[in-house]
Design an enzyme around this catalytic site. Structure first.
Site, mmCIF file in Angstrom:
data_model
loop_
_atom_site.group_PDB
_atom_site.id
_atom_site.type_symbol
_atom_site.label_atom_id
_atom_site.label_comp_id
_atom_site.label_asym_id
_atom_site.label_seq_id
_atom_site.Cartn_x
_atom_site.Cartn_y
_atom_site.Cartn_z
ATOM 1 N N ASN A 85 2.505 -0.305 1.163
ATOM 2 C CA ASN A 85 2.462 -1.737 0.847
ATOM 3 C C ASN A 85 3.380 -2.455 1.833
ATOM 4 O O ASN A 85 4.595 -2.358 1.732
ATOM 5 C CB ASN A 85 2.952 -1.942 -0.599
ATOM 6 C CG ASN A 85 3.108 -3.409 -0.937
ATOM 7 O OD1 ASN A 85 2.572 -4.287 -0.250
ATOM 8 N ND2 ASN A 85 3.847 -3.690 -2.011
ATOM 9 N N TRP A 86 2.767 -3.152 2.783
ATOM 10 C CA TRP A 86 3.563 -3.783 3.838
ATOM 11 C C TRP A 86 4.239 -5.080 3.380
ATOM 12 O O TRP A 86 5.052 -5.644 4.112
ATOM 13 C CB TRP A 86 2.682 -4.072 5.064
ATOM 14 C CG TRP A 86 2.201 -2.839 5.766
ATOM 15 C CD1 TRP A 86 2.451 -1.534 5.426
ATOM 16 C CD2 TRP A 86 1.369 -2.795 6.940
ATOM 17 N NE1 TRP A 86 1.830 -0.686 6.314
ATOM 18 C CE2 TRP A 86 1.162 -1.426 7.252
ATOM 19 C CE3 TRP A 86 0.782 -3.768 7.747
ATOM 20 C CZ2 TRP A 86 0.393 -1.026 8.349
ATOM 21 C CZ3 TRP A 86 0.017 -3.365 8.833
ATOM 22 C CH2 TRP A 86 -0.173 -2.002 9.131
ATOM 23 N N LYS A 87 3.861 -5.582 2.232
ATOM 24 C CA LYS A 87 4.416 -6.863 1.721
ATOM 25 C C LYS A 87 4.270 -7.941 2.793
ATOM 26 O O LYS A 87 3.291 -7.935 3.526
ATOM 27 C CB LYS A 87 5.865 -6.679 1.276
ATOM 28 C CG LYS A 87 6.059 -5.439 0.415
ATOM 29 C CD LYS A 87 7.386 -5.384 -0.261
ATOM 30 C CE LYS A 87 7.544 -4.050 -0.962
ATOM 31 N NZ LYS A 87 8.623 -4.007 -1.911
ATOM 32 N N HIS A 95 1.633 -5.937 -8.806
ATOM 33 C CA HIS A 95 2.915 -5.551 -8.207
ATOM 34 C C HIS A 95 4.045 -6.365 -8.843
ATOM 35 O O HIS A 95 3.875 -7.552 -9.127
ATOM 36 C CB HIS A 95 2.886 -5.766 -6.687
ATOM 37 C CG HIS A 95 4.036 -5.088 -6.009
ATOM 38 N ND1 HIS A 95 5.290 -5.657 -5.949
ATOM 39 C CD2 HIS A 95 4.140 -3.885 -5.390
ATOM 40 C CE1 HIS A 95 6.112 -4.825 -5.323
ATOM 41 N NE2 HIS A 95 5.431 -3.741 -4.971
ATOM 42 N N GLU A 117 6.576 -7.731 -7.676
ATOM 43 C CA GLU A 117 6.958 -8.956 -6.960
ATOM 44 C C GLU A 117 5.984 -10.089 -7.285
ATOM 45 O O GLU A 117 6.369 -11.256 -7.364
ATOM 46 C CB GLU A 117 7.026 -8.682 -5.452
ATOM 47 C CG GLU A 117 8.261 -7.850 -5.118
ATOM 48 C CD GLU A 117 8.103 -6.932 -3.922
ATOM 49 O OE1 GLU A 117 7.184 -7.128 -3.109
ATOM 50 O OE2 GLU A 117 8.917 -5.989 -3.804
ATOM 51 N N GLU A 159 5.738 1.942 -11.025
ATOM 52 C CA GLU A 159 6.829 1.506 -10.148
ATOM 53 C C GLU A 159 7.948 0.900 -10.989
ATOM 54 O O GLU A 159 7.890 -0.291 -11.328
ATOM 55 C CB GLU A 159 6.321 0.456 -9.160
ATOM 56 C CG GLU A 159 5.228 0.961 -8.251
ATOM 57 C CD GLU A 159 5.180 0.178 -6.944
ATOM 58 O OE1 GLU A 159 5.316 0.797 -5.888
ATOM 59 O OE2 GLU A 159 5.043 -1.064 -6.991
ATOM 60 N N GLY A 173 12.717 -1.160 -3.581
ATOM 61 C CA GLY A 173 13.495 -1.781 -2.514
ATOM 62 C C GLY A 173 14.995 -1.700 -2.733
ATOM 63 O O GLY A 173 15.771 -2.328 -2.027
ATOM 64 N N SER A 219 11.379 3.228 -3.709
ATOM 65 C CA SER A 219 12.311 3.871 -2.770
ATOM 66 C C SER A 219 11.948 5.315 -2.425
ATOM 67 O O SER A 219 12.833 6.165 -2.284
ATOM 68 C CB SER A 219 13.751 3.786 -3.297
ATOM 69 O OG SER A 219 14.143 2.423 -3.427
ATOM 70 N N GLY A 266 6.914 1.153 -0.029
ATOM 71 C CA GLY A 266 7.224 -0.158 0.539
ATOM 72 C C GLY A 266 7.960 -0.007 1.857
ATOM 73 O O GLY A 266 7.359 0.181 2.912
ATOM 74 N N GLY A 267 9.282 -0.084 1.816
ATOM 75 C CA GLY A 267 10.109 -0.079 3.022
ATOM 76 C C GLY A 267 9.771 1.027 4.008
ATOM 77 O O GLY A 267 9.632 0.788 5.218
HETATM 78 C C1 PEP Z 1 6.750 -1.257 -3.413
HETATM 79 O O1 PEP Z 1 6.964 -2.378 -3.023
HETATM 80 O O2 PEP Z 1 5.680 -1.000 -3.983
HETATM 81 C C2 PEP Z 1 7.776 -0.230 -3.198
HETATM 82 C C3 PEP Z 1 7.657 0.912 -3.812
HETATM 83 O O3 PEP Z 1 8.802 -0.555 -2.348
HETATM 84 P P1 PEP Z 1 9.975 0.434 -1.818
HETATM 85 O O4 PEP Z 1 9.310 1.715 -1.413
HETATM 86 O O5 PEP Z 1 10.604 -0.290 -0.678
HETATM 87 O O6 PEP Z 1 10.891 0.631 -2.969
#
Ligand code: PEP
Length: 253
Positions: free
Chosen positions: A9-11, A98, A100, A170, A176, A216, A237-238
């Protein structure tokens, strides 16, 4: 056997050139890697979907999806994108729910139910995200919160519709933040989710649903998390923004 998936997920990150470079790097790394039926997906922002698709054309094993969509077919909804628009751009998978989107854009369970219905009605595949906040876990309410999120937004679906559903647990406190759920915490929740689906539908159906963990995930913890029996891969994500990290996580499958 259910499919294992690593999804990035590039956000709201990466411009057009960076998107192309990242997909090229992933494709190149997968050239000689046997995915053994596992799936790799990336979810760029809408404007970079087509660039990412073109970059992945040499290696169709990198699938490209969307991070969101509107529930209506069309209309006066400035800034929004519909299922039909995504399909006309050969995008067949969409992330919904999600944390966010829930937090910053006030997407409720009721709204997400509408979005899920619109996606399913169009034959799209949904990566449905859900998970508890830190205070909900600390007060022992995490199982109830997760069950409620599922019941309110997707448990009305017919059994056949679930062929198009991928779940992504999640925990909000792990997204994040660098705070990962332990492999045992992830397994405990994934087993609970599967049991809840089995109760609402059937054990056979529950066994076929891919349940991803997100929060994470990094190259250093992916092997242990993915090694748990009810964890079928990850929503990343990251670490999905760095080719080397994302590739290492794919290889951890
Ligand atoms: C996400 O945004 O779905 C996510 C899991 O982010 P991160 O891996 O950065 O925690």
């Amino acid at each position: 056997m259910r499919t294992k998936i690593v999804a990035g997920n590039w956000k709201m990150n990466l411009d057009r050139d960076q998107s192309i470079q990242l997909v090229n790097a992933i494709s190149a790394a997968l050239q000689n890697h046997d995915l053994q039926g596992n799936r790799v997906m990336v979810f760029p922002p809408f404007v970079n979907i087509s660039a990412a698709q073109q970059a992945s054309n040499r290696d169709l094993r990198v699938e490209v999806g969307a991070q969101n969509m509107h529930q209506a077919a069309s209309g006066a909804y400035t800034g929004e994108v519909s299922a039909q628009m995504l399909l006309s751009n050969e995008v067949t998978t969409v992330i919904l729910g999600h944390s966010e989107r829930r937090e910053y854009f006030y997407e409720s369970d009721a709204l997400l139910k509408e979005k899920v219905d619109a996606a399913i009605a169009h034959g799209m595949e949904v990566v449905f995200c859900f998970g508890e906040k830190l205070e909900e876990r600390n007060t022992g309410n995490h199982f109830k919160v997760v069950e409620d999120q599922l019941k309110k937004a997707i448990f009305h679906l017919h059994e056949g519709d679930w062929e198009k559903i991928i779940l992504a647990y999640e925990p909000v406190w792990a997204i994040g933040t660098g705070m990962t759920a332990s492999p045992e915490q992830a397994q405990e929740m994934h087993a609970f989710i599967r049991a809840t689906i089995a109760q609402a539908y059937s054990r056979e159906m529950a066994e076929g649903i891919s349940i991803l963990y997100g929060g994470s995930v990094k190259p250093g913890n992916a092997v242990e998390i993915f090694g748990k029996p009810d964890v079928d891969g990850g929503l990343i994500g990251g670490a999905a923004l760095q080719a080397a990290d994302f590739i290492a996580i794919i290889k951890a499958l």
